[in-house]
Design a protein around this motif. Structure first.
Motif, PDB file in Angstrom:
ATOM      1  N   UNK A  26       2.050  -1.837  -0.885  1.00 59.71           N
ATOM      2  CA  UNK A  26       3.191  -2.743  -1.041  1.00 59.71           C
ATOM      3  C   UNK A  26       2.758  -4.179  -0.740  1.00 59.71           C
ATOM      4  N   UNK A  27       1.992  -4.364   0.318  1.00 60.66           N
ATOM      5  CA  UNK A  27       1.508  -5.709   0.675  1.00 60.66           C
ATOM      6  C   UNK A  27       0.569  -6.262  -0.389  1.00 60.66           C
ATOM      7  N   UNK A  28      -0.351  -5.424  -0.893  1.00 60.38           N
ATOM      8  CA  UNK A  28      -1.296  -5.867  -1.927  1.00 60.38           C
ATOM      9  C   UNK A  28      -0.565  -6.437  -3.129  1.00 60.38           C
ATOM     10  N   UNK A  29       0.586  -5.887  -3.437  1.00 55.75           N
ATOM     11  CA  UNK A  29       1.338  -6.315  -4.613  1.00 55.75           C
ATOM     12  C   UNK A  29       2.430  -7.329  -4.278  1.00 55.75           C
ATOM     13  N   UNK A  63      -9.149   0.590   6.114  1.00 57.46           N
ATOM     14  CA  UNK A  63      -8.540  -0.728   5.937  1.00 57.46           C
ATOM     15  C   UNK A  63      -7.065  -0.801   6.262  1.00 57.46           C
ATOM     16  N   UNK A  64      -6.548   0.167   7.022  1.00 58.49           N
ATOM     17  CA  UNK A  64      -5.127   0.190   7.358  1.00 58.49           C
ATOM     18  C   UNK A  64      -4.946   0.043   8.863  1.00 58.49           C
ATOM     19  N   UNK A  65      -4.174  -0.959   9.248  1.00 59.22           N
ATOM     20  CA  UNK A  65      -3.838  -1.150  10.662  1.00 59.22           C
ATOM     21  C   UNK A  65      -2.451  -0.568  10.888  1.00 59.22           C
ATOM     22  N   UNK A 143      -1.192   9.818  -3.685  1.00 57.48           N
ATOM     23  CA  UNK A 143       0.246  10.081  -3.580  1.00 57.48           C
ATOM     24  C   UNK A 143       1.006   8.771  -3.396  1.00 57.48           C
ATOM     25  N   UNK A 144       0.492   7.885  -2.559  1.00 55.59           N
ATOM     26  CA  UNK A 144       1.132   6.589  -2.339  1.00 55.59           C
ATOM     27  C   UNK A 144       1.110   5.750  -3.617  1.00 55.59           C
ATOM     28  N   UNK A 145       0.003   5.800  -4.342  1.00 55.42           N
ATOM     29  CA  UNK A 145      -0.077   5.064  -5.607  1.00 55.42           C
ATOM     30  C   UNK A 145       0.939   5.606  -6.610  1.00 55.42           C
ATOM     31  N   UNK A 146       1.052   6.935  -6.676  1.00 51.64           N
ATOM     32  CA  UNK A 146       2.031   7.539  -7.574  1.00 51.64           C
ATOM     33  C   UNK A 146       3.458   7.211  -7.181  1.00 51.64           C
ATOM     34  N   UNK A 147       3.721   7.205  -5.882  1.00 51.87           N
ATOM     35  CA  UNK A 147       5.049   6.852  -5.389  1.00 51.87           C
ATOM     36  C   UNK A 147       5.393   5.417  -5.753  1.00 51.87           C
ATOM     37  N   UNK A 148       4.469   4.502  -5.530  1.00 52.84           N
ATOM     38  CA  UNK A 148       4.737   3.103  -5.853  1.00 52.84           C
ATOM     39  C   UNK A 148       4.978   2.935  -7.355  1.00 52.84           C
ATOM     40  N   UNK A 149       4.168   3.585  -8.173  1.00 52.83           N
ATOM     41  CA  UNK A 149       4.367   3.507  -9.627  1.00 52.83           C
ATOM     42  C   UNK A 149       5.750   4.040 -10.005  1.00 52.83           C
ATOM     43  N   UNK A 150       6.152   5.134  -9.389  1.00 46.68           N
ATOM     44  CA  UNK A 150       7.468   5.711  -9.650  1.00 46.68           C
ATOM     45  C   UNK A 150       8.584   4.726  -9.269  1.00 46.68           C
TER      46      UNK A 150
END
Length: 157
Positions: A26-29, A63-65, A143-150
């Motif tokens: 979400x932050x990247x985008x 890379x996740x805090x 899964x997170x990428x698919x969720x965001x795309x959805x």
């Protein structure tokens, strides 16, 4: 605003890891003002605690805090506040189904459904070693990428 809640048993391993991975996307985008993330557990054993040190260690490697996250228990009000409630395993999914009010209009699903792996569980790494945490992060990313795309597709409608 689209609100997403990730749920596991104690909210110290899988669900904060899922939140961290999804929050990173979400932050990247630049969608922080559009998509809100949170995580919770169906149990209350770890309320107020940060994610498991092993989850944080592996998360940092990827890379996740997630040091700012604190465990909390799923509340009945979450069904009024979240558009998506995503379980990490079948047991927690069934617990959430029992809690879900009949008027809930959001999506209650398994996390791995969004990676095209319908019904597959994200295994609990708590009693394992670092490689088990790495496996969890490796599963959560698609899964997170698919969720965001959805979610982005739904926003276009």
């Amino acid at each position: 605003m689209t609100r997403v809640l990730f749920v596991c048993l104690g909210n110290i391993c899988r669900s904060p890891s899922a939140e961290a991975v999804f929050r990173g996307l979400v932050r990247e985008r630049g969608l922080e003002d559009t998509i809100l993330t949170d995580s919770a557990g169906t149990g209350a054993w770890h309320v107020g605690n940060p994610p498991d040190e092993r989850a944080q260690l592996v998360g940092r490697h990827y890379g996740y805090d997630m040091s700012d996250l604190r465990a909390r228990k799923v509340e009945d009000t979450d069904f009024a506040e979240f558009d998506y409630i995503l379980a990490m395993d079948n047991s927690n999914f069934r617990n959430l189904e029992r809690m879900r009010p009949s008027a809930y209009a959001g999506t209650l699903a398994m996390m791995m459904d969004f990676a095209g792996r319908n019904g597959e569980e994200v295994p609990d790494p708590y009693y394992g070693d670092l490689s088990d945490y790495e496996t969890v992060f490796d599963m959560l990313k698609p899964a997170a990428e698919g969720l965001l795309a959805h979610i982005l597709d739904e926003m276009k409608k």
